[in-house]
Scaffold this motif. Sequence first.
Motif, PDB file in Angstrom:
ATOM      1  N   LEU A  76      31.321  37.503  45.540  1.00 22.50           N
ATOM      2  CA  LEU A  76      32.533  38.317  45.558  1.00 22.50           C
ATOM      3  C   LEU A  76      33.363  38.090  46.820  1.00 22.50           C
ATOM      4  N   ALA A  77      32.724  38.010  47.984  1.00 23.12           N
ATOM      5  CA  ALA A  77      33.475  37.871  49.229  1.00 23.12           C
ATOM      6  C   ALA A  77      34.297  36.594  49.244  1.00 23.12           C
ATOM      7  N   SER A  86      45.444  39.305  52.180  1.00 23.33           N
ATOM      8  CA  SER A  86      45.126  40.375  53.124  1.00 23.33           C
ATOM      9  C   SER A  86      43.635  40.450  53.428  1.00 23.33           C
ATOM     10  N   PHE A  87      42.837  39.784  52.605  1.00 22.90           N
ATOM     11  CA  PHE A  87      41.379  39.884  52.691  1.00 22.90           C
ATOM     12  C   PHE A  87      40.815  38.617  53.326  1.00 22.90           C
ATOM     13  N   ASN A  88      39.879  38.786  54.269  1.00 23.74           N
ATOM     14  CA  ASN A  88      39.257  37.641  54.917  1.00 23.74           C
ATOM     15  C   ASN A  88      37.755  37.827  55.034  1.00 23.74           C
ATOM     16  N   SER A  89      37.015  36.776  54.678  1.00 26.52           N
ATOM     17  CA  SER A  89      35.574  36.747  54.857  1.00 26.52           C
ATOM     18  C   SER A  89      35.163  35.299  55.096  1.00 26.52           C
ATOM     19  N   THR A  90      34.556  35.032  56.233  1.00 25.61           N
ATOM     20  CA  THR A  90      34.129  33.676  56.585  1.00 25.61           C
ATOM     21  C   THR A  90      32.632  33.680  56.864  1.00 25.61           C
ATOM     22  N   ALA A 105      37.129  41.899  55.821  1.00 22.02           N
ATOM     23  CA  ALA A 105      38.080  42.822  56.418  1.00 22.02           C
ATOM     24  C   ALA A 105      39.462  42.630  55.817  1.00 22.02           C
ATOM     25  N   LEU A 106      40.322  43.629  56.017  1.00 21.35           N
ATOM     26  CA  LEU A 106      41.710  43.593  55.573  1.00 21.35           C
ATOM     27  C   LEU A 106      42.659  43.566  56.772  1.00 21.35           C
ATOM     28  N   ARG A 107      43.767  42.849  56.629  1.00 23.87           N
ATOM     29  CA  ARG A 107      44.891  42.885  57.563  1.00 23.87           C
ATOM     30  C   ARG A 107      44.495  42.589  59.007  1.00 23.87           C
TER      31      ARG A 107
END
Length: 791
Positions: A76-77, A86-90, A105-107
């Motif tokens: 999902l991430a 707006s959404f970030n996941s690394t 996280a957002l923004r």
Amino acid sequence: MSRHSILHKAILSALYGAGALSALPAAAQTQPASGDMTVVNVVGSRRATSSTTDTVAPIDVIPLSKAAEQGAQFDLAQTLTFISPSFNSTRQTGADGADLVDSAALRGLSSDQTLVLVNGKRRHTSALVNIFGARNRGATGTDMNSIPVMAIKDVQVLRDGAAAQYGSDAIAGVMDIGLKKSVGCESAVGYGQYGAGDGKNWLASAYCGFALAGGTVGITGEFLDRGRSNRAEAGNPRTIGDSKSENKTVYVNGEIPAGPGRVYFTGGVQQRDASSGAWARDGEEDIPTRNSAAMYPNGFVPFINGDLDDRYAIGGFKWKVGEWNADLSQTYGYNRLMYNISNTLNASIANLDLVNGGKGISKSEFDAGGFSFQQLTTNFDMNRYFEGLVGDGLNVAFGAEYRAEKYKIFAGEPGSYIDADGAGGGNAGSQGFPGFQPSDATNAKRHSSAAYLDLEADLNQDTRLQGALRWEKFSDFGSTVTGKLAASYRLADPVLLRGSASTGFRAPSLQQAYFSSTYTDFVGGVPTDISITPAVGPVGKVAGLEPLKEEKSRSVTLGATWTPNAALSVTADLYRIKIKDRIVLSGLFDESNYPTLAAKLATLGVGGAQFFVNSVDTKTQGLDLTASHKGSLLGNKLTTFLAMNFSKTEVTDIHAPAALQGFEDVLLSERERLFLEQGGPRRKATLGFDYVTGPLETNFKIIHFGPQTLGTWSGTAAGVANQKYEAKTSADLGFTYALSKQAKLSFGAANIFDVHPTKQDPNETDNGFKYESVQFGLNGVSYFARLHVKF
């Protein structure tokens, strides 16, 4: 339903799946229930009316049916990262527990400043607090990958402050994950790997929904095996890349009539076995301090293995009380992470064995302990729409919440942390990850109570006004009152103006308030404890620290939507978020930078310490842009969607506790400040094209990540320039062929241009590699194939 709502529904259906309803801006989504009851599934509004109109705040509704059928990403991430700007996941590497749980996280704000809901109910956070890594340092977050994509109907992203509506954490926004309970069955099997030939992913997922007692129940089961990747250069013994992860997940979601109302329920369990490579230990150079010639003469890489257990359950009852809709629910969440460190040793034990005439051997695997977090939330909500009471109508909603939380730290076995040979030369604890000590063991609890009032008025056909007020009291730091005002006005048929102003807060997580970790280092030949310690613990008290308190925020959003015709829609939203008293993990205070404090710490046998403190104020401002178009090309359907986020976070003030004043450069160094300001890219854009030609569907997506500047170990004061990551753009390309009405075969590639971050000096990066885990990540191009069948 308004024209642009219909248009966005068609466009998002094409891009992300049939039945999609987008809210850019969002439209309320209603489902008729039995009798005269109506259930509204839209985050950011508690409307109880059956009329569908535009919301006053920007909301993305991202349907995931197509991602489950055709997507290049299996979790999902990552799926959301390459859809929502707006959404970030690394994925991290070389960051201990952060390698095992992907934070999101957002923004551009921290992961714990976004509230995550499931079916409108608060979801628990991970037990992990991120200590290392290039993103979300010092923060907790929700483990998005504990929910299978196959189980999800859609994800609604409210891009607005909403603490006055939903409580703590909703500073950057709210994500509501809606689960399926439709009748029918489907399954998917998938395979993927990187162009380098590693990181092999195997997916087997199935969903089946069936009618039961006048209602429906959906069950999802998934097995996801993610293989390890390694981007270390030749001669580098480290393992640098994706951690290995094996997820086994089951979710159930349903609703059935019961007496005067409906019973609804959700339950999910995931067991994850994950493993990440720690930093390598050399052969000659690290003997005897961190290695033993008898065990690893050529050096070794310790592996940090995590046994993750995640559980979630909702039980509730909806019914009518006269003209009012009532909802009583209980939510349970539990997350546990236990560490096992393998391919390692305790150098002090090995050295003692050698001194005593042995070969210099210790165990090579240790139970290093771990932690757990539990959350119980009770909600009672009521709402009613009064036709014609104020203007065209007024929706009134009120409710109460009680939440109880527990956080535990479990000590590891003695060999994972003890110093067996004193000052004999061997470092204490398991190499790669020293275990939690008995002094770290924690059993912390707290509870909170809340009450809210939410009003939403249709003043006339063109104007809507919303107001919310929430009181909340926590047993550990006191009470807060937050409020929100929002409005929308249809200037003309194609133009809608909207805006909001709100105050918010985030309670310090129990993980931040009580996390404790101690390892032993040698200072002048004397074994000395180095501690990450809670402010309320003995070390924090000696340092003169106050208990953590809430972060406070003020948010303003101003936007507009433009729908000139049935084929085109454009939205733009400006935002500004000011946060006061942000909680950060300080730098290390010791003899080298604060001798007076070090002398106090020495009375407890502690040589250096880090603390969680409320010491930073920040300002985040940015712009969200979306544009969507539905048309045709050469007689075939072409759907286009553009979404962009521009965001900038700045530290505006550092106000150290009295005991640490004058040492702000240690509390928040330039390196840590840049992690806070630019851990995520300051701009991100997604441009998607979906082209359907008979049974063949082609999906082409361009993804752009803006530049980032991160700090170095040496720092600019030592003449070492910061890490500069240039903007990067790549693309995903996928093909789906309908084998029949029930079966689809999808294949393609992600990051098809094999883009990597800008190279840096590995001696100065946080993970010790030639670039941090930023932007696309560090793995390069990947390929995938999946077969999806409905039956």
